[in-house]
Design an enzyme around this catalytic site. Structure first.
Site, short mmCIF file in Angstrom:
data_model
loop_
_atom_site.label_atom_id
_atom_site.label_comp_id
_atom_site.label_asym_id
_atom_site.label_seq_id
_atom_site.Cartn_x
_atom_site.Cartn_y
_atom_site.Cartn_z
CG HIS A 58 0.16 84.52 -15.51
ND1 HIS A 58 -0.72 84.17 -16.51
CD2 HIS A 58 0.96 83.45 -15.31
CE1 HIS A 58 -0.48 82.95 -16.90
NE2 HIS A 58 0.54 82.49 -16.19
CD GLU A 60 5.10 83.92 -15.20
OE1 GLU A 60 5.24 82.73 -14.85
OE2 GLU A 60 4.08 84.35 -15.79
CG ASP A 105 6.86 81.88 -18.75
OD1 ASP A 105 7.08 81.28 -17.69
OD2 ASP A 105 5.74 82.34 -19.06
CG HIS A 107 3.77 80.15 -21.39
ND1 HIS A 107 3.20 78.98 -21.82
CD2 HIS A 107 3.71 80.14 -20.04
CE1 HIS A 107 2.80 78.28 -20.77
NE2 HIS A 107 3.10 78.96 -19.68
CD GLU A 160 7.90 78.37 -15.75
OE1 GLU A 160 7.78 77.18 -16.08
OE2 GLU A 160 6.95 79.19 -15.77
#
Length: 318
Positions: free
Chosen positions: A13, A40, A42, A55, A147
């Protein structure tokens, strides 16, 4: 003999964010070395069209932007990635996240010392080069998990962040559902758009939030009904709920019990990758991180889990 259920994927994460400032290349390299299956990213967009790994669409709670560019905030007092060129973003120092109460209130006080270190913003292009380079030098096949952040907001700002992301992934060879990549988003219409209009064949994950978390055209409560899950399965390959949606505490003994969402989603053909497993912020009802990871893995049978501590998650699963 019963067939053993596969271990869930360990998804780092924002990198190994329990140890180093989130989304820095250092945090990603550490997560890779600690055994994560996926890292991950973002993704937001700079003024000059670069995909930035961060993020938030804002800069002020993870950087020294207010010190370097004190006059560049918008009327609401926030500093936006979209208002800066990449060269300007390069001048900022990235720090441990702090709360809305100010830079003297780190979100996780026991983590990397606040307002310290020489960490910088990186682009998605740079991160993909790092991961693919490590895959080549180690012989592993660690995947990516980008993401699409705030796609509606980005389009209102004049940029199609989803199209930019898919074009860059294609450039790096991520083309099909067989490739080690998941693309995630909270905005359900955007996932339908990139599947149909942008003809994306990669695996897609519908993130599941709470309807009162933020203004959104996505009705999360409707998505996690049986009807909603089966409709999702026509577009996406899995869901990413927050862990509080997957269990409740039994009222007398306080033991965790399943809400049934994992089994219902899997029955609809969807993988389940919940967020976020933190050793320093345990979910209610669990005394240790290992107990929490083990329960979600063995009892609920999740297919993957997002964690700030990929090494501890690996240890708990093996």
């Amino acid at each position: 003999m019963a067939k053993r259920r596969p271990l869930p994927l360990i998804i780092a994460h924002r990198g190994a964010s329990g140890y180093l400032p989130e989304h820095t290349l250092a945090a990603k390299a550490l997560a890779y070395g600690l055994g994560a299956d996926y890292l991950e990213q973002d993704v937001v967009v700079s003024r000059d069209g670069h995909l930035i790994v961060l993020h938030d669409i804002h800069l002020d709670r993870v950087s020294d932007v207010a010190d370097v560019f004190p006059d560049r905030c918008r009327d609401n007092g926030r500093y936006y990635v979209r208002d800066f060129d990449l060269a300007e973003l390069r001048t900022l120092r990235i720090w441990e996240r702090y709360t809305a109460d100010g830079p003297d209130k780190p979100a996780f006080p026991q983590r990397f010392p606040a307002r310290s270190g020489l960490f910088r913003i990186n682009t998605l292009d740079e991160e993909l080069q790092l991961i693919q380079g490590l895959n080549k030098s180690t012989g592993r096949s660690v995947g990516i998990y980008p993401e699409i952040k705030s796609p509606e907001w980005h389009r209102a700002e004049g940029v199609d962040s989803a199209r930019l992301l898919l074009d860059l992934l294609l450039h790096y060879g991520y083309r099909t559902a067989a490739d080690p990549v998941f693309v995630q988003c909270f905005h359900a219409p955007e996932l339908r758009r990139i599947r149909d209009e942008l003809d994306c064949r990669l695996r897609l994950i519908q993130l599941i939030g709470q309807n009162d978390w933020q203004e959104s055209s996505t009705d999360y409560e409707a998505l996690i009904t049986d009807e909603g899950l089966h409709a999702l399965a026509e577009t996406v390959d899995g869901i990413g709920p927050w862990i509080g949606q997957l269990y409740a505490l039994e009222p007398i003994e306080g033991e965790p019990v399943s809400t049934g969402l994992v089994s219902r989603a899997q029955a609809a053909g969807l993988a389940v990758h919940p967020y976020t497993f933190r050793a320093d912020a345990l979910a209610p009802g669990f005394e240790t991180f290992a107990e929490m990871v083990d329960w979600f893995s063995r009892t609920l049978g999740v297919n993957g889990l997002f964690t700030d501590f990929p090494d501890l998650a690996r240890e708990a699963l093996t």
